[in-house]
Write an enzyme that holds these catalytic residues in place. Structure first.
Site, mmCIF file in Angstrom:
data_model
loop_
_atom_site.group_PDB
_atom_site.id
_atom_site.type_symbol
_atom_site.label_atom_id
_atom_site.label_comp_id
_atom_site.label_asym_id
_atom_site.label_seq_id
_atom_site.Cartn_x
_atom_site.Cartn_y
_atom_site.Cartn_z
ATOM 1 C CG ASP A 324 -1.528 1.292 1.627
ATOM 2 O OD1 ASP A 324 -1.549 2.161 0.696
ATOM 3 O OD2 ASP A 324 -2.255 1.481 2.495
ATOM 4 C CE LYS A 388 -1.307 7.221 -3.328
ATOM 5 N NZ LYS A 388 -1.816 6.300 -2.219
ATOM 6 C CD GLU A 495 -4.654 3.894 -2.127
ATOM 7 O OE1 GLU A 495 -5.621 4.567 -1.675
ATOM 8 O OE2 GLU A 495 -3.462 3.896 -2.560
HETATM 9 N N1 LIG Z 1 -7.106 8.580 14.715
HETATM 10 C C1 LIG Z 1 -7.072 9.276 13.547
HETATM 11 N N2 LIG Z 1 -8.010 10.389 13.720
HETATM 12 C C2 LIG Z 1 -7.955 11.298 12.503
HETATM 13 N N3 LIG Z 1 -7.122 10.959 11.547
HETATM 14 C C3 LIG Z 1 -6.208 10.080 11.589
HETATM 15 C C4 LIG Z 1 -6.308 8.978 12.683
HETATM 16 N N4 LIG Z 1 -5.278 8.142 12.450
HETATM 17 C C5 LIG Z 1 -4.702 8.523 11.308
HETATM 18 N N5 LIG Z 1 -5.244 9.653 10.664
HETATM 19 C C6 LIG Z 1 -4.900 10.246 9.553
HETATM 20 O O1 LIG Z 1 -4.915 9.359 8.321
HETATM 21 C C7 LIG Z 1 -4.159 9.617 7.605
HETATM 22 C C8 LIG Z 1 -3.226 8.439 6.840
HETATM 23 O O2 LIG Z 1 -4.179 7.432 6.669
HETATM 24 P P1 LIG Z 1 -3.556 6.351 5.998
HETATM 25 O O3 LIG Z 1 -2.389 5.803 6.315
HETATM 26 O O4 LIG Z 1 -4.677 5.403 5.546
HETATM 27 O O5 LIG Z 1 -3.477 7.186 4.448
HETATM 28 P P2 LIG Z 1 -2.523 6.952 3.313
HETATM 29 O O6 LIG Z 1 -2.855 5.342 2.918
HETATM 30 O O7 LIG Z 1 -1.137 7.118 3.732
HETATM 31 O O8 LIG Z 1 -3.219 7.913 2.279
HETATM 32 P P3 LIG Z 1 -3.880 7.633 0.842
HETATM 33 O O9 LIG Z 1 -4.659 6.414 0.826
HETATM 34 O O10 LIG Z 1 -4.643 8.880 0.640
HETATM 35 O O11 LIG Z 1 -2.497 7.661 -0.255
HETATM 36 C C9 LIG Z 1 -3.340 10.713 8.000
HETATM 37 O O12 LIG Z 1 -3.714 12.035 7.685
HETATM 38 C C10 LIG Z 1 -3.376 10.731 9.497
HETATM 39 O O13 LIG Z 1 -3.170 11.909 10.181
#
Ligand SMILES: Nc1ncnc2c1ncn2[C@@H]1O[C@H](COP(=O)(O)OP(=O)(O)OP(=O)(O)O)[C@@H](O)[C@H]1O
Length: 933
Positions: A324, A388, A495
């Site tokens: 991912d 990204k 995704e």
């Molecule tokens: N408990 C929480 N409450 C609110 N936001 C959160 C929490 N935990 C993580 N996040 C937010 O979620 C985001 C990251 O999520 P995730 O890792 O699923 O995204 P990613 O896979 O990196 O992004 P994308 O799928 O958009 O490419 C960040 O912005 C983070 O601040």
């Protein structure tokens, strides 16, 4: 006399006679006593045991004693006797035995004996003895059969023998009768049971037979349905082709454009309504063809389709990890080859996700993940995160421009206009977002190799996920990122589709699901139908520039504004400070998912000033409301594209870290009027799903079939700037569609293929995603060359477009990449405009078709003049040439957009016909007559 009494009397009589007999035998020969004594002294035995013993004895002793053992008048009884006789029992022995028995009988049958005694005084003693001996035998009898045998041992006297026999027969028959009644009834019930069982079995058999017939019928039906579907598909394909071609009829001669190769000349122009009807028919037919195709895939190949793929690929892709590649965090997973369950692989810090951050240091080091994040405050210009969001985009893209203002690192235009990154350190001063993604992919590959105890380079294959709403250039860029580090990206997977796989694999989660995926940088919504291991994406929508980063940016702005108001100091431009604020903002946002209020503390954000603000969940909710609500429009579109209502959704799956925010959960719940499913880990589901797809491709997981879709309509530009759609949005991929076109003018030796993505009928309103030229077309008359244009979308959603001259076989092609993607706003705007301006579009299209038709007439007239002008008067020739000039001017002005007058076009067309048709026909006739002479 009762049955019991008669039996007793008979027994007594038999016993008495036996006693007499024994006494007689004892007098006759002493030899017999030995055996009798021996037998009497032994414990009573079962019949078989006794028989065996007697037989053994017979083997050893009978030769000597044979003929002396029994003196019977009845050979039948004799033979019985010979087997059970006490042999040489002496009188004392018998008496001893009798005495012993008397006491036993007394105890047992005292009352019965008294009654018997009072009946006959004279016989009392003898009878008592006899009776007791009889009873003594009764005591040692262990079975009814033994009793019977023993009774038959007694030798009846001559006068009573017959009676005794008949009595014995009676006993026998009575006992046999009882037994037989019992046996008969037992047998009967057994028979009844067996009958019942048999009937049940027969019934089962009948059912199985019927089911078998049903199955055969179903099978036959399926075969018929399959054939029908195939035929239907062919017919509908034909219809689609015909209608599509009809729509292109008016696309005529002009350089750099193509038109249909059909015999379209002379066919009348379509009215706006006709066009509308045709496009509607095409849409319906396409969707029905799409359905049929899916059914065909399912029924014909079913799960084998994927299995075959898997088997074919199993050698190539032995171990396939799932990555991912997230905006904020990345994760890697693999399917355990034994349990067939996907599992996240931990990085060297022991965490299950790795920050998608790459940093270049002064000393030339490159940090990826946690080490990069640790130093980002002190090295903001060279620490790249959330890149990204830039992948596959142009520098002047609106979304990129927003990031240019906000990000502490430099975003610059590349030589071809793409958004790139620049550093202040290291050898390479510029990096493309693909290269940054490459560093992250390499790190994830390393995590996989370490976790699986493999040597560097041993993990070669990966399924990498991308937002569903990524266009093909963004997908291609992701693939390129893998290639840059020597990772074979065997599949680019959407995704939300990956998350659905993680949710639906191996469980009874069949049904229609909506995957709401709000991560760090992107938002996706996909509607999927899960059925028996078939994961069919019904529609997808989203925003490739909407996520947690935007929420952080809102909060950063709130902090900076507040600080400016309170202190008068503007921190904008102070990259180190902004980086600290960013970190604190994200921390506060995450905390507010669990607590009602929190503090943002940043001591000495400047040399003299600190930040210490309290923020509540409500405040954050209010700030981010617009952002959260932005996700609902794509959800509605996805539902409408899937032709579903929100009530049709069985389960809503939340994916992406941002979906932990209570306000988001509430918003989703309010919209769907249903509690979303929060059972799957929003940070890990995508990587787990990617690993599952990897295992499917390597053949280790079977019975999973993914039917994903292309998010946007694809087509090419045709004559007059019309958008000729070849692949409608939400078409299941992989797919290949071909269409034959031709040249527009005589002698045209090349054509431009301009590939567009969008939902509008005119290319000017859509997005150009690639272009190429097919050259060396033999210079023939217009409409003669047959150019087959093919669109091929692979399972990664990456498009290949090729054009082939069917006569010469020359092919030219392009893999669409390197063009900017569309922002969500652009797409929304396009869709909105396409709805709003349908009428205007229809008018434009209708007008262009009139113009095209006039051009055709003009072209034909010019052709006729070449052949027959010599048979016309000079006046006629000049008149026709004049008309041709007028018409050409009208056409040219219309093409330039300077003229938009349908009536004028119609009038010009009518006049052209009137002024030229008769003259041309006369000339043609003269020419024919001339030839005849
Ligand atoms: N408990 C929480 N409450 C609110 N936001 C959160 C929490 N935990 C993580 N996040 C937010 O979620 C985001 C990251 O999520 P995730 O890792 O699923 O995204 P990613 O896979 O990196 O992004 P994308 O799928 O958009 O490419 C960040 O912005 C983070 O601040």
């Amino acid at each position: 006399m009762g049955e019991e009494e008669l039996t007793k009397e008979q027994k007594l009589e038999a016993a008495r006679k036996k006693f007499e007999e024994l006494k007689k035998k004892n007098k006759k020969g002493k030899k017999k006593g030995k055996n009798a004594k021996k037998d009497q002294s032994e414990e009573p035995k079962g019949e078989d045991e006794a028989d065996d013993e007697d037989n053994n004895k017979k083997t050893s002793e009978v030769p000597e004693d044979q003929g002396e053992i029994l003196e019977t008048e009845d050979p039948a009884l004799d033979s019985q006797e010979s087997e059970i006789t006490p042999g040489k029992a002496v009188e004392e022995d018998v008496k001893d035995a009798t005495d012993k028995v008397i006491s036993v009988v007394k105890e047992e049958e005292g009352q019965e004996k008294k009654e018997s005694d009072s009946k006959d005084e004279a016989l009392q003693n003898e009878e008592e003895v006899e009776s007791k001996e009889n009873d003594s035998e009764k005591v040692i009898w262990t079975t009814e059969e033994e009793k019977l045998n023993a009774e038959t041992k007694a030798e009846p006297s001559n006068e009573t023998k017959k009676d005794k026999i008949s009595s014995l027969e009676d006993i026998l028959s009575n006992e046999q009768g009882e037994e037989s009644t019992f046996l008969t009834s037992t047998l009967q019930s057994s028979v009844d049971l067996i009958k019942a069982e048999n009937e049940k079995l027969q019934e089962e058999l009948r059912k199985i037979k019927a089911e078998n017939v049903d199955l055969k019928l179903i099978n036959a039906d399926l075969e018929i349905e399959l054939k029908d579907s195939q035929n239907c598909l062919e017919t509908e394909k034909e219809k689609v082709k015909r209608l599509t071609q009809q729509l292109r009829i008016t696309k005529v001669n002009a350089p750099h454009h193509v038109k249909s190769s059909d015999e379209d000349d002379g066919v009348s122009v379509l009215s706006g309504t006709e066009y509308l009807n045709h496009t509607t028919s095409i849409k319906m037919l396409s969707s029905s063809a799409k359905d049929l195709t899916k059914r065909l895939i399912r029924s014909k190949f079913g799960l084998n389709h994927q299995r075959l793929n898997s088997t074919a690929n199993s050698n190539k892709h032995t171990r396939v990890i799932g990555i991912d590649l997230g905006t904020t965090n990345s994760a890697v997973a693999i399917v355990d080859p034994i349990t067939k369950k996907p599992q996240i692989l931990e990085n060297s810090q022991g965490t299950r996700t790795t920050p998608s951050i790459v940093a270049f240091t002064q000393s030339g080091e490159v940090f990826v993940g946690e080490p990069a994040k640790r130093q980002w405050i002190i090295n903001p210009r060279n620490t790249f995160y959330a890149t990204k969001r830039l992948i596959g985009r142009k520098f002047d893209d609106n979304e990129v421009q927003k990031d240019v203002k906000l990000m502490p690192y430099n975003i610059i235009p590349s030589p071809n206009g793409d958004a790139w990154l620049s550093t202040t350190v290291g050898e390479n001063l510029t990096y493309s977002p693909e290269q940054i993604a490459g560093f992250i992919l390499k790190e994830m590959k390393n995590v996989g190799e370490k976790a699986l105890d493999l040597k560097e380079g041993e993990l070669k294959n990966a399924v990498v996920t991308v937002p569903a709403y990524f266009n093909d250039s963004q997908r291609q860029a992701t693939k390129t990122a893998g290639e840059l580090i020597g990772l074979n990206v065997v599949r680019v997977l959407n995704e939300p589709t990956a998350a659905a796989l993680a949710y639906g694999l191996g469980s009874n989660n069949d049904g229609v699901i909506a995957v709401y995926d709000l991560g760090g940088g992107t938002f996706d919504i996909s509607i999927l139908d899960i059925e028996d291991g078939v994961f069919e994406v019904r529609s997808t929508n989203g925003d490739t520039h909407l996520g947690g980063e935007d929420c952080d940016n809102i909060l950063i702005k709130w902090i900076l504004d507040k600080f400016k108001t309170n202190t008068g100091v503007d921190l904008n431009g102070n990259m180190n400070a902004i980086q600290r604020v960013r970190e604190a903002a994200e921390k506060a946002k995450i905390e507010l998912s669990h607590v009602k209020k929190t503090n943002i503390d940043l001591p000495f954000i400047t040399k003299t000033k600190s930040i210490s603000y309290e923020i509540t969940e409500d405040e954050l909710d209010t700030m981010s409301l617009a952002l959260i609500e932005k996700t609902i429009a794509p959800v509605k579109k996805a539902l409408s594209d899937a032709e579903m209502d929100k009530e049709d959704i069985d389960e809503i799956i939340l994916v992406g870290g941002m979906t932990r925010m209570p306000k988001i959960r509430k918003t989703v719940e309010t919209f769907f009027n249903k509690k979303p499913n929060t059972n799957i880990n929003p940070d890990e589901a995508v990587a787990l799903g990617a690993a599952i797809q990897g295992a499917v491709l390597s053949g280790s997981v079977k019975d999973v079939l993914l039917l994903d879709v292309t998010p946007l309509t694809l087509g090419i530009e045709t004559y007059g700037g019309l958008f000729s759609s070849l692949i409608p949005r939400n078409t299941t991929v992989p797919c290949k569609i071909s269409q034959t076109y031709s040249t527009a003018v005589d002698g045209q030796n090349s054509i431009d293929i301009n590939v567009y993505q969008g939902e509008r009928p005119l290319v000017s309103d859509n997005k150009l995603i690639g272009k190429f030229k097919l050259t060396d077309i033999p210079p023939l008359g217009k409409g003669i060359p047959k150019i087959e244009v093919s669109f091929d979308i692979d399972a990664d959603g990456i498009i290949k477009v090729s054009a082939k001259d069917k006569d010469t076989g020359k092919v030219s092609s392009i893999t669409v990449f390197g063009k900017s993607g569309m922002s969500k706003e652009e797409v929304e705007e396009l869709i909105k405009k396409s709805k709003e301006s349908t009428k205007e579009d229809q008018q434009k299209i209708s007008y262009l078709k009139h113009v095209n038709n006039l051009e055709l007439i003009c072209f034909d007239t010019e052709q006729a003049m070449k052949d027959w002008s010599k048979f016309m008067s000079e006046e006629d020739v000049n008149n026709i040439q004049r008309h041709i000039e007028i018409v050409k001017n009208i056409i040219s002005d219309s093409r330039k957009g300077d003229l938009f007058n349908v009536e004028l076009i119609r009038a010009a067309q009518e006049e052209m016909k009137q002024e030229t048709l008769d003259v041309i026909m006369r000339a043609a006739k003269k020419s024919k007559e001339n030839k005849g002479k």
